[in-house]
Write a protein that holds these residues in place. Structure first.
Motif, PDB file in Angstrom:
ATOM      1  N   UNK A 117       0.840  -1.201   0.000  1.00  0.00           N
ATOM      2  CA  UNK A 117       0.000   0.000   0.000  1.00  0.00           C
ATOM      3  C   UNK A 117       0.876   1.253   0.000  1.00  0.00           C
ATOM      4  N   UNK A 118       1.695   1.387  -1.029  1.00  0.00           N
ATOM      5  CA  UNK A 118       2.656   2.484  -1.067  1.00  0.00           C
ATOM      6  C   UNK A 118       1.983   3.851  -1.155  1.00  0.00           C
ATOM      7  N   UNK A 119       0.774   3.897  -1.666  1.00  0.00           N
ATOM      8  CA  UNK A 119       0.072   5.170  -1.764  1.00  0.00           C
ATOM      9  C   UNK A 119      -0.199   5.777  -0.382  1.00  0.00           C
ATOM     10  N   UNK A 120      -0.123   4.973   0.669  1.00  0.00           N
ATOM     11  CA  UNK A 120      -0.319   5.503   2.022  1.00  0.00           C
ATOM     12  C   UNK A 120       0.785   6.467   2.419  1.00  0.00           C
ATOM     13  N   UNK A 121       1.945   6.375   1.757  1.00  0.00           N
ATOM     14  CA  UNK A 121       3.021   7.326   2.048  1.00  0.00           C
ATOM     15  C   UNK A 121       2.533   8.760   1.892  1.00  0.00           C
TER      16      UNK A 121
ATOM     17  N   UNK B  48      -0.100  10.089   2.737  1.00  0.00           N
ATOM     18  CA  UNK B  48      -0.797  10.616   3.898  1.00  0.00           C
ATOM     19  C   UNK B  48       0.122  11.492   4.731  1.00  0.00           C
ATOM     20  N   UNK B  49       1.425  11.252   4.610  1.00  0.00           N
ATOM     21  CA  UNK B  49       2.420  11.985   5.389  1.00  0.00           C
ATOM     22  C   UNK B  49       3.327  12.818   4.498  1.00  0.00           C
ATOM     23  N   UNK B  50       3.779  12.220   3.390  1.00  0.00           N
ATOM     24  CA  UNK B  50       4.692  12.890   2.463  1.00  0.00           C
ATOM     25  C   UNK B  50       3.961  13.228   1.169  1.00  0.00           C
ATOM     26  N   UNK B  51       3.672  14.489   0.917  1.00  0.00           N
ATOM     27  CA  UNK B  51       3.053  14.845  -0.366  1.00  0.00           C
ATOM     28  C   UNK B  51       3.952  14.389  -1.516  1.00  0.00           C
ATOM     29  N   UNK B  52       3.411  13.686  -2.462  1.00  0.00           N
ATOM     30  CA  UNK B  52       4.166  13.148  -3.592  1.00  0.00           C
ATOM     31  C   UNK B  52       5.222  12.137  -3.148  1.00  0.00           C
ATOM     32  N   UNK B  53       5.025  11.546  -1.959  1.00  0.00           N
ATOM     33  CA  UNK B  53       5.973  10.531  -1.496  1.00  0.00           C
ATOM     34  C   UNK B  53       5.976   9.320  -2.410  1.00  0.00           C
ATOM     35  N   UNK B  54       4.772   8.922  -2.842  1.00  0.00           N
ATOM     36  CA  UNK B  54       4.653   7.826  -3.797  1.00  0.00           C
ATOM     37  C   UNK B  54       4.039   8.367  -5.074  1.00  0.00           C
ATOM     38  N   UNK B  55       4.719   8.110  -6.182  1.00  0.00           N
ATOM     39  CA  UNK B  55       4.228   8.524  -7.500  1.00  0.00           C
ATOM     40  C   UNK B  55       4.137   7.281  -8.366  1.00  0.00           C
ATOM     41  N   UNK B  56       2.947   6.943  -8.795  1.00  0.00           N
ATOM     42  CA  UNK B  56       2.735   5.727  -9.581  1.00  0.00           C
ATOM     43  C   UNK B  56       3.574   5.745 -10.855  1.00  0.00           C
ATOM     44  N   UNK B  57       4.313   4.674 -11.084  1.00  0.00           N
ATOM     45  CA  UNK B  57       5.129   4.544 -12.286  1.00  0.00           C
ATOM     46  C   UNK B  57       6.548   5.057 -12.140  1.00  0.00           C
ATOM     47  N   UNK B  58       6.820   5.847 -11.098  1.00  0.00           N
ATOM     48  CA  UNK B  58       8.157   6.397 -10.897  1.00  0.00           C
ATOM     49  C   UNK B  58       8.921   5.519  -9.908  1.00  0.00           C
ATOM     50  N   UNK B  59       9.358   4.365 -10.368  1.00  0.00           N
ATOM     51  CA  UNK B  59       9.973   3.414  -9.449  1.00  0.00           C
ATOM     52  C   UNK B  59      11.294   3.912  -8.883  1.00  0.00           C
TER      53      UNK B  59
END
Length: 281
Positions: free
Chosen positions: A58-62, A64-75
């Protein structure tokens, strides 16, 4: 500090600095206890929140704390963020242990290996943080971004100096540079604790915009934590007080350190209750 950051201070019978130095030892011991509790609580939060969300996919949960912490496709970017955050747990757990003189004396091999891991991790985390600030659209204003970038320079320089002095057998210099490194590496933690202390004392946000995470208070806090670290000033005052002979100077510095420890305790309580526990509960 005292048996924590350096060796204990020995006193001559009847010296006028005996009791002020004891007060100094007490103040820095309280400071260290507050710092250790706060940093280990932060470490538990990092492992529980980021570790659990990463393990469960559930990387998108990042975000919740870090804006743009997880960006889909940007491994690549996600790998940098994940490495940065999870390695930070090593710093906040291992940092206080490295300040214990008792560990250094009883288990020197552990101290040396943990020191190598700490220094290497500090450089990696600082570099990752620098990249994140300038490529991931970090919150805050430009002054905050520049300030935390300056902190990266401090960390790299202090890490190199601590390592070089240890290699050269200059252990007193090594200890001082290692302590300075600890202070600047702890900048992100100091920022969070300072912010939560401010919120608790004011009963809510004051001096900044929650939406943009910018404003005079946050700008000043970033400068004083990252660019012109007050923590380093406090450490240098401690170094001075250990060798000072005027009781009034030693007492004044001890009281200052104690006051800072109290403010930190307020911030640590606020961070645990209002920021860390709710996200892992």
């Amino acid at each position: 500090m005292s048996d924590i950051m350096t060796e204990k201070i020995d006193f001559l019978p009847g010296t006028t600095t005996k009791y002020p130095q004891k007060l100094l030892n007490l103040a820095v011991t309280i400071w260290f206890i507050v710092t250790t509790i706060g940093q280990w609580a932060f470490g538990i939060y990092i492992i529980a929140f980021y570790g659990a969300s990463t393990a469960s996919g559930e990387l998108e949960r990042w975000n919740e704390v870090l804006p743009h912490g997880y960006v889909k496709g940007d491994w690549k970017g996600n790998l940098i963020v994940g490495t940065h955050v999870l390695l930070a747990a090593i710093l906040v757990v291992g940092g206080p242990l490295q300040l214990l003189a008792s560990l250094r004396r009883s288990a020197p091999r552990i101290h040396r290996w943990l020191g190598r891991v700490y220094v290497s991790t500090a450089v990696i985390v600082a570099t990752g943080g620098f990249i994140m600030v300038w490529t991931r659209g970090a919150v805050g204003d430009t002054v905050q971004h520049v300030s935390i970038s300056i902190q990266t320079v401090y960390i790299i320089i202090f890490a190199w100096l601590a390592w070089r002095c240890a290699r050269a057998g200059q252990f007193e210099k090594h200890r001082k540079w290692a302590m300075r490194l600890f202070m600047v590496v702890s900048g992100v933690w100091f920022f969070r604790v300072g912010l939560m202390c401010w919120l608790v004392i004011n009963g809510g946000p004051a001096g900044f915009d929650q939406r943009t995470f910018s404003g005079p208070f946050l700008t000043a806090l970033a400068v004083l934590v990252y660019a012109l670290p007050v923590s380093l000033l406090l450490l240098e005052l401690y170094f001075y007080a250990r060798k000072a002979i005027k009781p009034v100077e030693i007492t004044a510095i001890a009281l200052l350190i104690f006051m800072v420890a109290v403010l930190m305790a307020i911030g640590v309580f606020g961070a645990i209750a209002g920021m860390w526990l709710p996200r892992i509960g």
